[in-house]
Design a protein around this motif. Structure first.
Motif, PDB file in Angstrom:
ATOM      1  N   GLY A   1     -37.796 -24.110  -0.648  1.00  0.00           N
ATOM      2  CA  GLY A   1     -39.004 -23.861   0.143  1.00  0.00           C
ATOM      3  C   GLY A   1     -39.980 -25.019   0.111  1.00  0.00           C
ATOM      4  O   GLY A   1     -40.758 -25.194   1.030  1.00  0.00           O
ATOM      5  N   ARG A   2     -39.930 -25.815  -0.967  1.00  0.00           N
ATOM      6  CA  ARG A   2     -40.839 -26.967  -1.073  1.00  0.00           C
ATOM      7  C   ARG A   2     -40.318 -28.200  -0.369  1.00  0.00           C
ATOM      8  O   ARG A   2     -41.056 -29.157  -0.179  1.00  0.00           O
ATOM      9  N   MET A   3     -39.045 -28.204   0.008  1.00  0.00           N
ATOM     10  CA  MET A   3     -38.473 -29.403   0.636  1.00  0.00           C
ATOM     11  C   MET A   3     -39.120 -29.657   2.002  1.00  0.00           C
ATOM     12  O   MET A   3     -39.410 -28.715   2.735  1.00  0.00           O
ATOM     13  N   TRP A   4     -39.323 -30.937   2.320  1.00  0.00           N
ATOM     14  CA  TRP A   4     -39.996 -31.260   3.583  1.00  0.00           C
ATOM     15  C   TRP A   4     -39.148 -30.836   4.790  1.00  0.00           C
ATOM     16  O   TRP A   4     -39.692 -30.474   5.834  1.00  0.00           O
ATOM     17  N   THR A   5     -37.825 -30.849   4.602  1.00  0.00           N
ATOM     18  CA  THR A   5     -36.958 -30.414   5.716  1.00  0.00           C
ATOM     19  C   THR A   5     -37.194 -28.940   6.010  1.00  0.00           C
ATOM     20  O   THR A   5     -37.274 -28.533   7.181  1.00  0.00           O
ATOM     21  N   ASN A   6     -37.332 -28.136   4.949  1.00  0.00           N
ATOM     22  CA  ASN A   6     -37.564 -26.704   5.093  1.00  0.00           C
ATOM     23  C   ASN A   6     -38.910 -26.438   5.756  1.00  0.00           C
ATOM     24  O   ASN A   6     -39.018 -25.651   6.701  1.00  0.00           O
ATOM     25  N   ARG A   7     -39.934 -27.132   5.256  1.00  0.00           N
ATOM     26  CA  ARG A   7     -41.287 -26.906   5.792  1.00  0.00           C
ATOM     27  C   ARG A   7     -41.371 -27.347   7.258  1.00  0.00           C
ATOM     28  O   ARG A   7     -41.968 -26.667   8.088  1.00  0.00           O
ATOM     29  N   LEU A   8     -40.738 -28.508   7.551  1.00  0.00           N
ATOM     30  CA  LEU A   8     -40.766 -29.006   8.936  1.00  0.00           C
ATOM     31  C   LEU A   8     -40.033 -28.047   9.876  1.00  0.00           C
ATOM     32  O   LEU A   8     -40.508 -27.731  10.968  1.00  0.00           O
ATOM     33  N   ARG A   9     -38.856 -27.553   9.409  1.00  0.00           N
ATOM     34  CA  ARG A   9     -38.072 -26.631  10.241  1.00  0.00           C
ATOM     35  C   ARG A   9     -38.838 -25.340  10.500  1.00  0.00           C
ATOM     36  O   ARG A   9     -38.921 -24.866  11.632  1.00  0.00           O
ATOM     37  N   ASN A  10     -39.445 -24.790   9.438  1.00  0.00           N
ATOM     38  CA  ASN A  10     -40.204 -23.546   9.599  1.00  0.00           C
ATOM     39  C   ASN A  10     -41.422 -23.745  10.489  1.00  0.00           C
ATOM     40  O   ASN A  10     -41.757 -22.887  11.307  1.00  0.00           O
ATOM     41  N   LYS A  11     -42.084 -24.900  10.340  1.00  0.00           N
ATOM     42  CA  LYS A  11     -43.264 -25.194  11.154  1.00  0.00           C
ATOM     43  C   LYS A  11     -42.860 -25.296  12.634  1.00  0.00           C
ATOM     44  O   LYS A  11     -43.513 -24.725  13.509  1.00  0.00           O
ATOM     45  N   PHE A  12     -41.774 -26.041  12.908  1.00  0.00           N
ATOM     46  CA  PHE A  12     -41.369 -26.263  14.303  1.00  0.00           C
ATOM     47  C   PHE A  12     -40.911 -24.961  14.961  1.00  0.00           C
ATOM     48  O   PHE A  12     -41.384 -24.587  16.031  1.00  0.00           O
ATOM     49  N   PHE A  13     -39.972 -24.252  14.288  1.00  0.00           N
ATOM     50  CA  PHE A  13     -39.444 -23.048  14.920  1.00  0.00           C
ATOM     51  C   PHE A  13     -40.426 -21.878  14.843  1.00  0.00           C
ATOM     52  O   PHE A  13     -40.276 -20.914  15.590  1.00  0.00           O
ATOM     53  N   GLY A  14     -41.437 -21.990  13.946  1.00  0.00           N
ATOM     54  CA  GLY A  14     -42.507 -20.999  13.973  1.00  0.00           C
ATOM     55  C   GLY A  14     -43.404 -21.197  15.180  1.00  0.00           C
ATOM     56  O   GLY A  14     -43.838 -20.246  15.825  1.00  0.00           O
ATOM     57  N   THR A  15     -43.679 -22.480  15.492  1.00  0.00           N
ATOM     58  CA  THR A  15     -44.527 -22.789  16.649  1.00  0.00           C
ATOM     59  C   THR A  15     -43.752 -22.656  17.955  1.00  0.00           C
ATOM     60  O   THR A  15     -44.300 -22.226  18.961  1.00  0.00           O
ATOM     61  N   PHE A  16     -42.489 -23.070  17.942  1.00  0.00           N
ATOM     62  CA  PHE A  16     -41.677 -23.085  19.165  1.00  0.00           C
ATOM     63  C   PHE A  16     -40.403 -22.258  18.986  1.00  0.00           C
ATOM     64  O   PHE A  16     -39.307 -22.827  18.862  1.00  0.00           O
ATOM     65  N   PRO A  17     -40.508 -20.941  18.937  1.00  0.00           N
ATOM     66  CA  PRO A  17     -39.278 -20.136  18.922  1.00  0.00           C
ATOM     67  C   PRO A  17     -38.530 -20.351  20.236  1.00  0.00           C
ATOM     68  O   PRO A  17     -39.149 -20.685  21.262  1.00  0.00           O
ATOM     69  N   PRO A  18     -37.198 -20.196  20.229  1.00  0.00           N
ATOM     70  CA  PRO A  18     -36.401 -20.516  21.431  1.00  0.00           C
ATOM     71  C   PRO A  18     -36.889 -19.825  22.689  1.00  0.00           C
ATOM     72  O   PRO A  18     -36.886 -20.424  23.772  1.00  0.00           O
ATOM     73  N   GLU A  19     -37.350 -18.551  22.567  1.00  0.00           N
ATOM     74  CA  GLU A  19     -37.799 -17.844  23.776  1.00  0.00           C
ATOM     75  C   GLU A  19     -39.086 -18.431  24.339  1.00  0.00           C
ATOM     76  O   GLU A  19     -39.422 -18.214  25.490  1.00  0.00           O
ATOM     77  N   LYS A  20     -39.826 -19.199  23.501  1.00  0.00           N
ATOM     78  CA  LYS A  20     -41.037 -19.857  23.986  1.00  0.00           C
ATOM     79  C   LYS A  20     -40.697 -21.234  24.580  1.00  0.00           C
ATOM     80  O   LYS A  20     -41.322 -21.690  25.532  1.00  0.00           O
ATOM     81  N   LEU A  21     -39.706 -21.903  23.980  1.00  0.00           N
ATOM     82  CA  LEU A  21     -39.295 -23.214  24.485  1.00  0.00           C
ATOM     83  C   LEU A  21     -38.654 -23.101  25.859  1.00  0.00           C
ATOM     84  O   LEU A  21     -38.851 -23.959  26.721  1.00  0.00           O
ATOM     85  N   LEU A  22     -37.848 -22.060  26.075  1.00  0.00           N
ATOM     86  CA  LEU A  22     -37.145 -21.892  27.353  1.00  0.00           C
ATOM     87  C   LEU A  22     -37.284 -20.439  27.790  1.00  0.00           C
ATOM     88  O   LEU A  22     -36.344 -19.649  27.663  1.00  0.00           O
ATOM     89  N   PRO A  23     -38.471 -20.075  28.289  1.00  0.00           N
ATOM     90  CA  PRO A  23     -38.710 -18.665  28.637  1.00  0.00           C
ATOM     91  C   PRO A  23     -37.965 -18.266  29.913  1.00  0.00           C
ATOM     92  O   PRO A  23     -37.686 -19.099  30.769  1.00  0.00           O
ATOM     93  N   ASP A  24     -37.656 -16.961  29.994  1.00  0.00           N
ATOM     94  CA  ASP A  24     -36.971 -16.451  31.180  1.00  0.00           C
ATOM     95  C   ASP A  24     -37.947 -16.195  32.322  1.00  0.00           C
ATOM     96  O   ASP A  24     -37.603 -16.357  33.489  1.00  0.00           O
ATOM     97  N   ARG A  25     -39.138 -15.756  31.998  1.00  0.00           N
ATOM     98  CA  ARG A  25     -40.121 -15.392  33.018  1.00  0.00           C
ATOM     99  C   ARG A  25     -41.458 -16.063  32.760  1.00  0.00           C
ATOM    100  O   ARG A  25     -41.756 -16.453  31.635  1.00  0.00           O
ATOM    101  N   GLN A  26     -42.244 -16.195  33.839  1.00  0.00           N
ATOM    102  CA  GLN A  26     -43.586 -16.753  33.744  1.00  0.00           C
ATOM    103  C   GLN A  26     -44.577 -15.697  34.241  1.00  0.00           C
ATOM    104  O   GLN A  26     -44.183 -14.765  34.954  1.00  0.00           O
ATOM    105  N   PRO A  27     -45.860 -15.835  33.888  1.00  0.00           N
ATOM    106  CA  PRO A  27     -46.860 -14.872  34.385  1.00  0.00           C
ATOM    107  C   PRO A  27     -46.897 -14.861  35.921  1.00  0.00           C
ATOM    108  O   PRO A  27     -46.529 -15.853  36.574  1.00  0.00           O
ATOM    109  N   ALA A  28     -47.379 -13.744  36.497  1.00  0.00           N
ATOM    110  CA  ALA A  28     -47.367 -13.576  37.956  1.00  0.00           C
ATOM    111  C   ALA A  28     -48.162 -14.665  38.660  1.00  0.00           C
ATOM    112  O   ALA A  28     -47.780 -15.106  39.757  1.00  0.00           O
TER     113      ALA A  28
END
Lengths: 55, 238
Positions: free
Chosen positions: B27-54
Motif C-alpha cells: 500500500g505504501r509503494m508509489w506504484t500502488n498509490r499512483l494506480r489507486n489515485k488514477f483509477f479512483g479519479t478515472f474509473p473506466p466508465e468515466k474515461l469512456l462513458p456510454d451516454r452523455q447528459p441530454a
C-alpha cells in the motif's frame, strides 16, 4: 472545371481589401466570416436525435 | 489434480503478521498509490462513458471532438510528410495530396477550435471547478497558433521564405527574435515537428482527461445553483 479555377486562383497573389486604415486579405476575411457563420448555425440549428431520447 | 487443489492455495493464518505487513508495504509503494489515485479519479466508465447528459445534444458541443478528429488527421498526415520529405511532397501527386490534407486539416482544426472556444466562453465553461479545463484549453489554443505558424515557415517554398522575412521584423520589434528566429529554418523545423506538437498533444490529453473528470459543462441555468454545475459525486464547498 470550377475546381481548376479555384485551384488556379490559389497560386496567384492574394486579393487585399482596404477600408481606410484597415486592410485584410480576401481569403482571411472569408475564413473569419465562415467561422462566425458556423458558430451561429451551431447555436441555432436543432441537433438530430431519436424521439425515444425525450422520454 | 483437481481444480480445487489448483485454485485454492492454503489460506494464511488469521491475523498473519507476514501477510498484513506485506499488504501494508504494498500500500505504501508509489506504484500502488499512483494506480489507486488514477483509477479512483478515472474509473473506466468515466474515461469512456456510454451516454452523455441530454444538454450535450447540441451542435455547439460537437466542435471539441471535431478538433480532436482534425488533430488526428494532422498528426497522421504530418508523420507521413516527415517520413517522405519535401522532395516527395513538392513533386509527386501523392505528396501533393498528403500535403493538402495536412494544410486543410489545420484549417478545419483552427476553425473548429475557434468555434469551440466561442461556445465555451459564452457558456462560461470554467464553472463547477472546471477552471483548469479552461486554462489547459487556452494554452493548447495558443500553442496551436505557434505550431501552425512554424508549419507555414517550414513549407520549404517561396511562401515560407516570404512569411519568415515578413515575420522576423515584427518578432525582433517585440524582443523575441533572439529566442525565436523565424529565419532559422532548422529551429523552426524542429519546433514544428518535435517540441510544439508534443506540447499540444500533452495539453490536449490533459484537457480531455479533465473533461472526463468533471463532465461536460452544462448550459447556464435560468436559476443559479452551484450544485447543478458539478459532476456527479462532487460536493459543493461552503
Amino acid at each position: 472545371m470550377s475546381f481548376h479555377i479555384v485551384a488556379g486562383s490559389l497560386n496567384n497573389p492574394a486579393t487585399y481589401l482596404s477600408w481606410g486604415w484597415l486592410g485584410i486579405s480576401l481569403s482571411n476575411l472569408v475564413v473569419m466570416l465562415l467561422t462566425v457563420a458556423i458558430f451561429v448555425l451551431a447555436v441555432l440549428l436543432p441537433f438530430p436525435h431519436h424521439e425515444e431520447d425525450d422520454q | 489434480m483437481t481444480a480445487e487443489s489448483v485454485a485454492a492455495p492454503a489460506p494464511p493464518a488469521a491475523g498473519s503478521e507476514l501477510t498484513d505487513a506485506a499488504a501494508a508495504e504494498d500500500g505504501r509503494m508509489w506504484t500502488n498509490r499512483l494506480r489507486n489515485k488514477f483509477f479512483g479519479t478515472f474509473p473506466p466508465e468515466k474515461l469512456l462513458p456510454d451516454r452523455q447528459p441530454a444538454y450535450v445534444a447540441s451542435w455547439i458541443y460537437v466542435f471539441g471532438v471535431a478538433c480532436l478528429a482534425a488533430l488526428i488527421m494532422l498528426i497522421l498526415s504530418g508523420l507521413w510528410l516527415t517520413l517522405e520529405g519535401p522532395s516527395w511532397y513538392h513533386t509527386t501527386s501523392t505528396g501533393h495530396l498528403v500535403n493538402s490534407i495536412h494544410f486543410w486539416s489545420v484549417q478545419l482544426f483552427m476553425i473548429a477550435l475557434v468555434v469551440h472556444l466561442w461556445g465555451k466562453f459564452w457558456m462560461a465553461a470554467w464553472r463547477g471547478r472546471r477552471a483548469m479545463t479552461w486554462i489547459t484549453g487556452a494554452f493548447a489554443f495558443f500553442t496551436s497558433i505557434g505550431t501552425a505558424f512554424t508549419g507555414f515557415l517550414v513549407q520549404s517554398n517561396f511562401e515560407s521564405q516570404w512569411i519568415a522575412f515578413e515575420g522576423k521584423d515584427g518578432l525582433n520589434a517585440v524582443g523575441a527574435g533572439a529566442w525565436f528566429n523565424v529565419a532559422n529554418a532548422g529551429q523552426m523545423l524542429l519546433l514544428h515537428v518535435c517540441l510544439l506538437p508534443l506540447v499540444v498533444g500533452l495539453l490536449v490529453v490533459w484537457h480531455v482527461l479533465l473533461v472526463r473528470k468533471h463532465g461536460v459543462v452544462p448550459p447556464i441555468p435560468l436559476k443559479h445553483d452551484p450544485a447543478d454545475e458539478l459532476a456527479p459525486g462532487e460536493k459543493v464547498q461552503s
